[in-house]
Design a protein around this motif. Structure first.
Motif, PDB file in Angstrom:
ATOM      1  N   MET A   1      53.106  38.793  38.231  1.00 17.53           N
ATOM      2  CA  MET A   1      52.269  39.958  38.502  1.00 17.53           C
ATOM      3  C   MET A   1      52.148  40.165  40.003  1.00 17.53           C
ATOM      4  SD  MET A   1      51.419  41.248  35.638  1.00 17.53           S
ATOM      5  CE  MET A   1      50.168  42.358  36.267  1.00 17.53           C
TER       6      MET A   1
ATOM      7  N   ILE B   1      47.620  30.183  33.400  1.00 14.47           N
ATOM      8  CA  ILE B   1      47.131  31.139  34.402  1.00 14.47           C
ATOM      9  C   ILE B   1      48.123  31.280  35.544  1.00 14.47           C
ATOM     10  CG2 ILE B   1      45.300  31.533  36.085  1.00 14.47           C
ATOM     11  CD1 ILE B   1      43.359  30.175  34.168  1.00 14.47           C
ATOM     12  N   THR B   2      48.701  30.176  35.980  1.00 16.18           N
ATOM     13  CA  THR B   2      49.687  30.248  37.072  1.00 16.18           C
ATOM     14  C   THR B   2      50.927  31.012  36.658  1.00 16.18           C
ATOM     15  OG1 THR B   2      48.889  28.108  37.876  1.00 16.18           O
ATOM     16  CG2 THR B   2      51.023  28.866  38.682  1.00 16.18           C
TER      17      THR B   2
ATOM     18  N   ARG C   1      50.247  40.884  43.612  1.00 15.22           N
ATOM     19  CA  ARG C   1      48.993  40.404  44.178  1.00 15.22           C
ATOM     20  C   ARG C   1      48.079  41.597  44.433  1.00 15.22           C
ATOM     21  NH1 ARG C   1      52.985  37.222  46.674  1.00 15.22           N
ATOM     22  NH2 ARG C   1      52.748  34.990  46.238  1.00 15.22           N
TER      23      ARG C   1
ATOM     24  N   ASP D   1      43.220  38.382  33.268  1.00 12.09           N
ATOM     25  CA  ASP D   1      42.518  37.387  34.069  1.00 12.09           C
ATOM     26  C   ASP D   1      41.151  37.059  33.472  1.00 12.09           C
ATOM     27  OD1 ASP D   1      44.638  37.338  35.814  1.00 12.09           O
ATOM     28  OD2 ASP D   1      43.762  38.803  37.182  1.00 12.09           O
TER      29      ASP D   1
ATOM     30  N   LYS E   1      42.219  41.744  36.614  1.00 11.65           N
ATOM     31  CA  LYS E   1      42.927  42.319  35.476  1.00 11.65           C
ATOM     32  C   LYS E   1      42.278  41.849  34.170  1.00 11.65           C
ATOM     33  CE  LYS E   1      46.717  40.401  36.905  1.00 11.65           C
ATOM     34  NZ  LYS E   1      46.286  39.898  38.217  1.00 11.65           N
TER      35      LYS E   1
ATOM     36  N   ASN F   1      50.164  34.851  36.604  1.00  7.98           N
ATOM     37  CA  ASN F   1      50.015  35.425  37.945  1.00  7.98           C
ATOM     38  C   ASN F   1      51.325  35.440  38.727  1.00  7.98           C
ATOM     39  OD1 ASN F   1      47.247  35.892  37.617  1.00  7.98           O
ATOM     40  ND2 ASN F   1      46.721  33.835  38.303  1.00  7.98           N
TER      41      ASN F   1
END
Length: 460
Positions: free
Chosen positions: A310, A303-304, A312, A320, A317, A307
């Motif tokens: 991408m 997940i980190t 902010r 996500d 999304k 992101n």
């Protein structure tokens, strides 16, 4: 006289050309170079004629191409000054030069036909390459050829042979060109290797073609609500102070295969790996705890990483949703073992208390009977199953020994047990920790498969 030109001697006797050669070269020079100094008055007429033919033949042979001695190649003669040369139009002649384009005679700071109607300007864009697309900066970079077409009668020139004249970028600074610019441009430049990539072509009637090679980085407002299963529409806007705005739309569709390999497949494998703990013995605490923590940390890393690449944005999304639901499944598998471990500990504590309350009577001569009045749970009764059932003891034995009679299957308690069966069914499932793992093996995979069916049907 000792030396007399042969042409003059022949002209006096036969009326020939006094110069005797087509190139205007006196034959006396030929006689001097070929035959030496000869007194032609003393030679007979026939001898003079033969000498003239010999000199003429030598002149013709000298003009033919000769082969080199060793290579066999022909030696081409140097062009004679008598041949006609092509006219060099770039040569500066004496006197006042006449320019092809009368640039100095007009004020090109004004547009063509200033004060009259607007001049139609055509714009042509040819995309050479789409260099990069940045989701973080929300922009795209492309290299293109930007061409303008218009008519300026001030640049007309008379010509009978040339259909057009091509110039470089130096003439652009001296004439009027359309003031076209990119509206949402962040960076742009004209290529200048090895020279300025600018071409100006002028036709005799005044039509002008102006072309340049440009690399431009423009903004693109992207919507990432369906990322990475999305398609973006970016616009390249050209505007002028005198003309309308021109929109060029580009539809960009993202390839999903890269994100399947980098995001979706690893997340799915981590969820499936967390289900392995359901088949591991509940008493193997280090194995199940380490497996659960490893899957949780791996999902956090995925997940980190997604992101970080991408922008902010303030909305959720599609990627996500998938990653966080997968993270919830992994986290629930850890909580499942925490519940199993806690209930196992509680069950063992109750059994320990029950053993302390009814200690085992070792060395009894006769079979003992335990009496349970119904205030104990079934798990407590199961822990006492080792005690055999028998008839009632005498009063003396009852005083010496502690005897408890177990009577769970009495007919009087059968109706009461049926009434409480439904209420205690859920409690029995939680008390049986082995059953929790058994149900989790079916519920977790079925729920995750159902989620994937809904996810891919909505976003794809």
């Amino acid at each position: 006289m000792l030396l007399q030109p042969l042409g003059e001697a022949l002209s006096q006797s036969d009326g020939l050309n006094p110069w005797g050669s087509p190139g205007g070269l006196p034959c006396c020079r030929l006689l001097e170079s070929r035959c030496g100094i000869i007194d032609v008055h003393r030679m007979p007429y026939f001898t003079r004629l033969i000498l003239f033919l010999f000199c003429l033949t030598a002149l013709v042979e000298s003009r033919k191409p000769k082969r080199r001695r060793w290579t066999g190649q022909l030696e081409m003669p140097k062009p004679s000054h008598l041949y006609k040369k092509n006219l060099d139009v770039t040569k500066i002649r004496k006197g006042k030069p006449q320019p092809l384009l009368r640039v100095e005679e007009h004020d090109f700071s004004m547009r063509p036909a200033f004060g009259g109607p607007a001049i139609p300007v055509g714009v042509d864009v040819q995309v050479e390459s789409l260099d990069s697309i940045s989701e973080v900066d929300m922009d795209f970079t492309m290299t293109l050829y930007l061409r303008h077409y218009w008519k300026d009668e001030r640049l007309a020139f008379p010509s009978t042979s040339n259909k057009s004249m091509t110039f470089d970028g130096r003439l652009v600074k001296k004439i009027w060109v359309p003031d076209v610019f990119f509206v949402h441009s962040k960076r742009s430049f004209t290529h200048d290797t090895t020279t300025d990539n600018i071409m100006l072509r002028v036709f005799p009637d005044g039509h002008v073609l102006y072309s340049m090679r440009i690399t431009v980085t423009a903004m693109c407002n992207m919507d990432f609500s369906h990322f990475p299963l999305d398609s973006q529409t970016c616009s390249l806007e050209l505007e002028s102070c005198w003309y309308n705005r021109l929109y060029i739309n580009f539809t960009l569709r993202r390839h999903i295969f890269f994100f399947l390999l980098q995001t979706y497949f690893p997340a799915t494998l981590m969820v499936m790996l967390s289900w392995v703990s359901f088949w591991i013995d509940r008493r193997a605490v280090p194995a199940r705890v380490s497996l659960g923590i490893t899957t949780v940390l791996t999902m956090s890393t995925i997940i980190t990483g997604v992101n970080a690449s991408m922008p902010r944005v303030s909305y959720i999304k599609a990627v996500d949703i998938y990653l966080w639901v997968s993270f919830v499944f992994v986290f629930l598998s850890v909580l499942e073992y925490a519940a199993v471990n806690y209930l196992t500990t509680v069950q063992e504590r109750k059994e320990r208390k029950l053993r302390e309350k009814f200690p085992c009577m070792c060395g009894m001569l006769h079979s003992r009977t335990m009496t349970l009045d119904g205030s104990y749970s079934e798990s407590e009764a199961n822990s006492l199953a080792g005690y055999p059932r028998s008839h009632f003891l005498t009063e003396e034995e009852r005083q010496d020994k502690i005897v408890v009679h177990l009577a769970l299957s009495n007919e009087s308690n059968s109706s009461r047990k049926k009434g409480l069966l439904k209420g205690h069914m859920g409690l029995r499932i939680f008390q049986n920790t082995h059953a929790i793992d058994k149900y989790s093996r079916l519920i977790f995979p079925a729920s995750y498969i159902f989620f994937n069916l809904i996810y891919w049907s909505v976003f794809s």
